[in-house]
Motif scaffolding. Structure first.
Motif, mmCIF file in Angstrom:
data_model
loop_
_atom_site.group_PDB
_atom_site.id
_atom_site.type_symbol
_atom_site.label_atom_id
_atom_site.label_comp_id
_atom_site.label_asym_id
_atom_site.label_seq_id
_atom_site.Cartn_x
_atom_site.Cartn_y
_atom_site.Cartn_z
ATOM 1 N N UNK B 195 0.830 -1.205 0.000
ATOM 2 C CA UNK B 195 0.000 0.000 0.000
ATOM 3 C C UNK B 195 0.865 1.256 0.000
ATOM 4 N N UNK B 205 -3.108 -2.703 -5.151
ATOM 5 C CA UNK B 205 -4.410 -2.635 -5.815
ATOM 6 C C UNK B 205 -5.379 -1.758 -5.012
ATOM 7 N N UNK B 207 -4.440 0.760 -3.220
ATOM 8 C CA UNK B 207 -3.995 2.135 -3.454
ATOM 9 C C UNK B 207 -4.508 2.649 -4.797
ATOM 10 N N UNK B 208 -4.477 1.792 -5.826
ATOM 11 C CA UNK B 208 -4.966 2.212 -7.146
ATOM 12 C C UNK B 208 -6.469 2.487 -7.088
ATOM 13 N N UNK B 210 -8.113 3.434 -4.567
ATOM 14 C CA UNK B 210 -8.292 4.671 -3.812
ATOM 15 C C UNK B 210 -8.009 5.885 -4.697
ATOM 16 N N UNK B 211 -6.893 5.856 -5.446
ATOM 17 C CA UNK B 211 -6.558 7.038 -6.247
ATOM 18 C C UNK B 211 -7.502 7.172 -7.437
ATOM 19 N N UNK B 212 -8.194 6.096 -7.807
ATOM 20 C CA UNK B 212 -9.141 6.166 -8.915
ATOM 21 C C UNK B 212 -10.541 6.555 -8.442
ATOM 22 N N UNK B 213 -10.719 6.685 -7.135
ATOM 23 C CA UNK B 213 -12.034 6.996 -6.610
ATOM 24 C C UNK B 213 -13.009 5.840 -6.735
ATOM 25 N N UNK B 214 -12.483 4.607 -6.841
ATOM 26 C CA UNK B 214 -13.342 3.419 -6.963
ATOM 27 C C UNK B 214 -13.619 2.880 -5.561
ATOM 28 N N UNK B 217 -14.787 -0.879 -4.906
ATOM 29 C CA UNK B 217 -13.653 -1.781 -5.143
ATOM 30 C C UNK B 217 -12.675 -1.748 -3.974
#
Lengths: 321, 256
Positions: B195, B205, B207-208, B210-214, B217
């Motif tokens: 993370x 995954x 972290x991604x 989170x940064x994508x606003x998903x 997920x």
């Protein structure tokens, strides 16, 4: 926690460089047979879409480069990775590279990364306020709390310029360090009065009823270069051929991405989890093949006025290819 | 046994129901904590994505390797230090000094040394799990009954035989406790390293997402790591029961 880590990471990176001037990992020589394996440290955000697209399109394999993209959580982990030889190339924002340069970290830009669209109000980053906020212009930010992802970096420097341009006093702004993904919530809960966000958080804030009150990139320079691909000076000296091929492949990728926004939006799904609706609507950066030198000079001046570089002045000639 | 299971499942069901109700009732904004049903849908999406299984494999790989290294080093050093009084006195204060240092404090150092690689993750995992093992093994060695040891000595058992027949059986329950604690800690540090540093795995995954606003997920992946933790604990307990089936603590448990 992240703020602390970022600070310690950059300090540790600098210490490591000062101690040994680039660490010990041996560069594997160019192999006669088969493509050369190249690892690039990137951040899983919209800005790096061209390199993913270029890999998919075969721009790298055509030049004998077997490209591997490793996502790190921000530039703080990428610079040490490049210096230690784990990554041959890395992606970083320009101000961070300037800071590194003034501290004699041996890195140099090899290709452009991403640039502002140059269109006020329609840029991929901007200063936003939440729904029903009394703040309508950047001038009103004086004395307010504004979120930036990293203090003393490209965010606060460019936001100050927006406030200045709008006739406000940038001296009184309280900058608060909050990671981009947490900014929409910080804005909604009133922890901050405004936030500097980039896509996809820009779309998220707008969807929640927020408004863009300033385009800090376009206020700073007409075509501000935001980020670039860089390498350690050792690799550039030892293997100019590889660096040249990488630069060519990146430039082809940037040009292709700029001309094919739909393919860019599609490739985003391969390395981010941005939803389909947001992918279709978000504002993409511009991807010119050349670094805009004038915009870097502006950024360097502003950074110096803000005291980001201490007493030093970035040597752009040493940083630029 | 079946009663424990049904109670456990009932507790879990209650939790899921709460998770469904709280965001729907508007107690927290659903944008930041989606209802359980949405998380379940996102979880389904994850399970059909190859990249998810690759991430899961990466996390498990780091966990297994890290735990193996930490356990073997902890057992070997624990037996050695425990058996030699001089070594024990020499190392006691150092161990007490190093043990409480949180593994995450080493993140800047490992990033400089190894970047976003498996080694980085292993350093964090091994550092955290090693102390759990070592300290338990030391307690175990200290617990050896001097009368039993003297008796073995009187019967002419050599050092090696005494380790096998007296020391090891005494220390084993402690080793198993250490292993169970280390297994959980290793998973936590694996995910944390991924993370924070971005080493491939479930943490990266998260972290991604989170940064994508998903957001759904994000929670689906958190649920996966939680389930992984439960599985690891259940597995570790099974190993413990098997290894200690002769021991009175376990025999007592079975008899009830």
């Amino acid at each position: 926690m992240r703020r602390f880590l970022a600070a310690v990471l950059s300090a540790a990176a600098l210490a490591a460089v000062a101690a040994c001037g680039g660490t010990s990992s041996e560069e594997p020589g160019t192999t006669e047979s088969g493509p050369r394996k190249v690892t690039v440290g990137v951040i899983p955000i919209v800005d790096v879409a061209p390199i993913y697209l270029g890999k998919e399109k075969g721009f790298f394999s055509a030049r004998g480069i077997d490209l591997e993209l490793v996502t790190a959580q921000g530039g703080a982990a990428i610079v040490p990775g490049v210096l230690s030889g784990d990554f041959q190339f890395g992606f970083s924002n320009i101000t961070s590279l300037m800071i590194a340069q003034t501290k004699n970290v041996p890195v140099k830009i090899v290709a452009n990364g991403a640039a502002s669209t140059g269109v006020p109000g329609k840029d991929f980053g901007g200063v936003v306020v939440g729904k029903d906020s009394p703040i309508a212009t950047a001038a009103a930010l004086a004395g307010r709390k504004v979120a930036v992802n990293t203090l003393k970096n490209i965010g606060d420097t460019t936001v100050r310029e927006s406030v200045r341009k709008a006739g406000g006093d940038p001296g009184g702004i309280q900058f608060v360090e909050i990671p981009f993904p947490d900014m929409p919530a910080a804005l909604e809960s009133g922890q901050v009065d405004a936030a500097w966000v980039v896509e996809p958080q820009l779309s998220a804030v707008k969807a929640a009823g927020g408004t863009v009150i300033a385009s800090n990139f376009t206020d700073t320079a007409p075509n501000l270069t935001i980020a670039a691909y860089f390498a350690g000076t050792k690799l550039i000296a030892d293997d100019p051929d590889l660096v040249g091929r990488f630069t060519e492949a990146i430039e082809e990728s940037l040009a292709y991405a700029d001309a094919h926004p739909d393919e860019v939006r599609a490739v985003l799904s391969s390395y981010t989890k941005i939803s389909e609706e947001v992918r279709a609507a978000l504002i993409l950066p511009k991807w010119p093949t050349e670094v805009d030198r004038a915009s870097l000079e502006r950024l360097s001046e502003l950074g110096r006025a803000d005291g980001i570089f201490g007493d030093a002045t970035p040597d752009l000639a040493a940083l630029l290819p | 046994m079946s009663r424990t299971w049904s109670y456990g499942l009932a507790g879990l069901a209650g939790f899921v129901a709460l998770l469904e109700v709280i965001p729907r009732a508007g107690l927290v904004p659903a944008g930041y904590l989606p209802p359980a049903a949405e998380i379940a849908v996102a979880l389904g999406g994850e399970l059909t994505d190859v990249a998810f299984w690759v991430a899961l494999r990466d996390t498990l790989q780091g966990w297994v390797l890290g735990l193996l290294l930490a356990a073997s080093a902890g057992i070997a050093l624990g037996l050695l230090i425990g058996a030699v009084p001089v070594l024990r006195e020499l190392t006691a204060s150092t161990i007490e000094f190093l043990r409480p240092i949180p593994s995450v404090a080493l993140i800047p150092l490992v990033v400089v040394l190894y970047g976003a690689s498996l080694q980085s993750k292993l350093v964090l995992v091994v550092y955290a799990a090693f102390w759990q093992m070592l300290v338990q093994v030391l307690y175990g060695v200290r617990d050896v009954d001097p009368v039993a040891d003297e008796t073995a000595r009187a019967y002419g058992l050599g050092r090696g035989a005494r380790i096998v027949h007296v020391l090891w059986p005494t220390a084993l329950p402690y080793v198993m406790t250490g292993l169970r604690l280390a297994a959980a800690v290793a998973l936590i540090l694996c995910v944390t390293g991924e993370l924070v540093i971005g080493v491939p795995g479930l943490g990266a995954r998260i972290a991604v997402a989170q940064s994508s606003g998903a957001v759904p997920d994000l929670y689906a992946l958190i649920v996966v790591t939680g389930l992984l933790g439960v599985a690891i604990n259940v597995g570790a307990r099974a190993v413990e029961r098997h290894a200690l089936r002769w021991h009175q603590s376990v025999r007592g448990e079975v008899a009830v």
